[in-house]
Design a protein around this motif. Sequence first.
Motif, PDB file in Angstrom:
ATOM      1  N   UNK A 101       0.846  -1.210   0.000  1.00  0.00           N
ATOM      2  CA  UNK A 101       0.000   0.000   0.000  1.00  0.00           C
ATOM      3  C   UNK A 101       0.876   1.253   0.000  1.00  0.00           C
ATOM      4  N   UNK A 102       1.900   1.215   0.862  1.00  0.00           N
ATOM      5  CA  UNK A 102       2.775   2.389   0.959  1.00  0.00           C
ATOM      6  C   UNK A 102       3.568   2.619  -0.320  1.00  0.00           C
ATOM      7  N   UNK A 103       3.998   1.524  -0.938  1.00  0.00           N
ATOM      8  CA  UNK A 103       4.718   1.673  -2.212  1.00  0.00           C
ATOM      9  C   UNK A 103       3.789   2.349  -3.238  1.00  0.00           C
ATOM     10  N   UNK A 104       2.539   1.895  -3.284  1.00  0.00           N
ATOM     11  CA  UNK A 104       1.571   2.510  -4.206  1.00  0.00           C
ATOM     12  C   UNK A 104       1.416   3.998  -3.899  1.00  0.00           C
ATOM     13  N   UNK A 105       1.292   4.292  -2.619  1.00  0.00           N
ATOM     14  CA  UNK A 105       1.080   5.674  -2.206  1.00  0.00           C
ATOM     15  C   UNK A 105       2.238   6.559  -2.643  1.00  0.00           C
ATOM     16  N   UNK A 106       3.467   6.081  -2.470  1.00  0.00           N
ATOM     17  CA  UNK A 106       4.570   6.962  -2.855  1.00  0.00           C
ATOM     18  C   UNK A 106       4.705   7.054  -4.366  1.00  0.00           C
ATOM     19  N   UNK A 107       4.379   5.979  -5.091  1.00  0.00           N
ATOM     20  CA  UNK A 107       4.395   6.107  -6.556  1.00  0.00           C
ATOM     21  C   UNK A 107       3.339   7.121  -7.002  1.00  0.00           C
ATOM     22  N   UNK A 108       2.184   7.083  -6.360  1.00  0.00           N
ATOM     23  CA  UNK A 108       1.118   8.025  -6.729  1.00  0.00           C
ATOM     24  C   UNK A 108       1.538   9.463  -6.458  1.00  0.00           C
TER      25      UNK A 108
END
Lengths: 221, 291
Positions: A61-68
């Motif tokens: 989830x956090x990886x997605x958040x930082x990519x976003x």
Amino acid sequence: MPREQFQKGLQDLQDGVLEMGSMVDRQIERALQSLVGRDIPLAEAIVRDDDEVNRTRFHLDNVCLSLLTQQAPMASDLRLIISVLSMVSELERMGDHAEGIGRIVILMQDEPLVKPLVDIPKMATEARRMLKDALDAFVQRDVNSAYAVGQADTVVDDLYDTVYHDLLEIMVRDPSTVESCTHLLWVAHNLERIADRATNIAERVVFTVTGMMPQMDVSRY
Amino acid sequence: MTMTGQSIRDMLGRRMIELRPSVEVRAGSALPENDVVEDPVIRISDLNLWYGKKQALGGVSLSIPRKKVTALIGPSGCGKSTLLRCMNRMNDLIPNVRVQGSVEIEGANIYASTIDPVEVRRVVGMVFQKPNPFPKSIYENVAFGARINGYKGDMDELVEQALRQAALWDEVKDDLKKSGLALSGGQQQRLCIARAIAVNPDVVLMDEPCSALDPIATQRIEDLMRELAERYTIVIVTHNLQQAARVSDRTAFMLAADDLVGRLVEYGATDQLFTNPKDERTEAYITGRFG
Ligand SMILES: Nc1ncnc2c1ncn2[C@@H]1O[C@H](COP(=O)(O)OP(=O)(O)O)[C@@H](O)[C@H]1O
Ligand SMILES: [Mg+2]
């Protein structure tokens, strides 16, 4: 290749989903083992290891958040990340269902089985195949294979039907079996839900590739 | 792992065609619009433009919806500003420009010989990249256009209304005699917007209106664009994709191919264009994988 860093981030994200997928698959496999072998220490290990599945979900989830936030993704990149966010949530819940089976095995202790395990292991095999196929379809960006996963859900539903009716018959014949029948019914229900969630992952594959949100959910349960 | 850009692209291309058999993808031409613009304010048909011998626009057709924000995006030099300037005949001011095709505003072709370009520019106002207030007072900057047009109403009222609509009134109301040039960059740009709307236009064209502004001033202009869209039709050129995604209802993606002629590649609802573009050139551009 422009945006090399971003490209690598997406690749790592996809690898992360696959890793989490095999982690969950292993949990389902062990859940069945613990049931078949009436292995309570194994069931306890499954319950413990669910924490690892949860941690992996929050990490992704956090990886997605930082990519976003850092990459402002668009188009297919955006769809991929949005899909991964829901895929990892589905996987986490599949892990919960495996854990649920472990908890039932612990609850059952050495209670004798009311019937030989035939259809429940079949359900597990089929549900795991659906999970694997959904993840393969994801990696291949293969819409047709994704749709095939949705179709396979009816097989699991049929098996669930059979298990349900068999157990109902046993309970009616001998009401003293109600508790042990209910335990097996819970196991079957967990497996049925796992298959539904594999279908949800397949739906996300179609969204990743086409941008369309199909409703594959033909599940009767 | 097979997730190379190429193979996914290939697969994606195949699937798209399988799934959407009705959409025929022709290389080098604009895809059919997925949704029709009902009752457009501006309708551009098969527009071609030359600067001397050099063709800058080729076969551009698109309709601009009423009271919406439409964004033009694309790489530098693809003809965005040129297309924007066609919408109020601003290109007439450039020597050796030749235009073919039609630009209709409310159904009238503005390139017809009977049309007065000055009147066109009243109906279709423009705000430029670099704020360009006149070296006059704030009040005069706003009143100027209306005076030229022979406005007979209450000028104080008009100036106040325009400054309010441009979200500048509260900051300048106590000192309307101050020079427009004494304002900050963001305020100057809002003054230019007030000046543009003071003549009661239908359409306001904005060519990269935030590119000289800091993020906070940019944010204010973006908010303002959304507010202005309740009364006016806005067309904005921007090189900032996030800005196009934030402020616009529809987005047009333009591209100049090897022949350097700018063409429309894809045009559609902004949310759909940025999440699921139909043309792979749009996909490549907005995902930053261009070239
Ligand atoms: N006044 C002009 N005279 C000659 N060529 C021009 C003029 N303005 C623009 N061009 C050319 O037309 C093409 C499109 O320019 P422009 O509309 O400014 O693109 P964009 O706004 O997308 O960056 C470019 O090749 C540019 O060099
Ligand atoms: Mg320009």
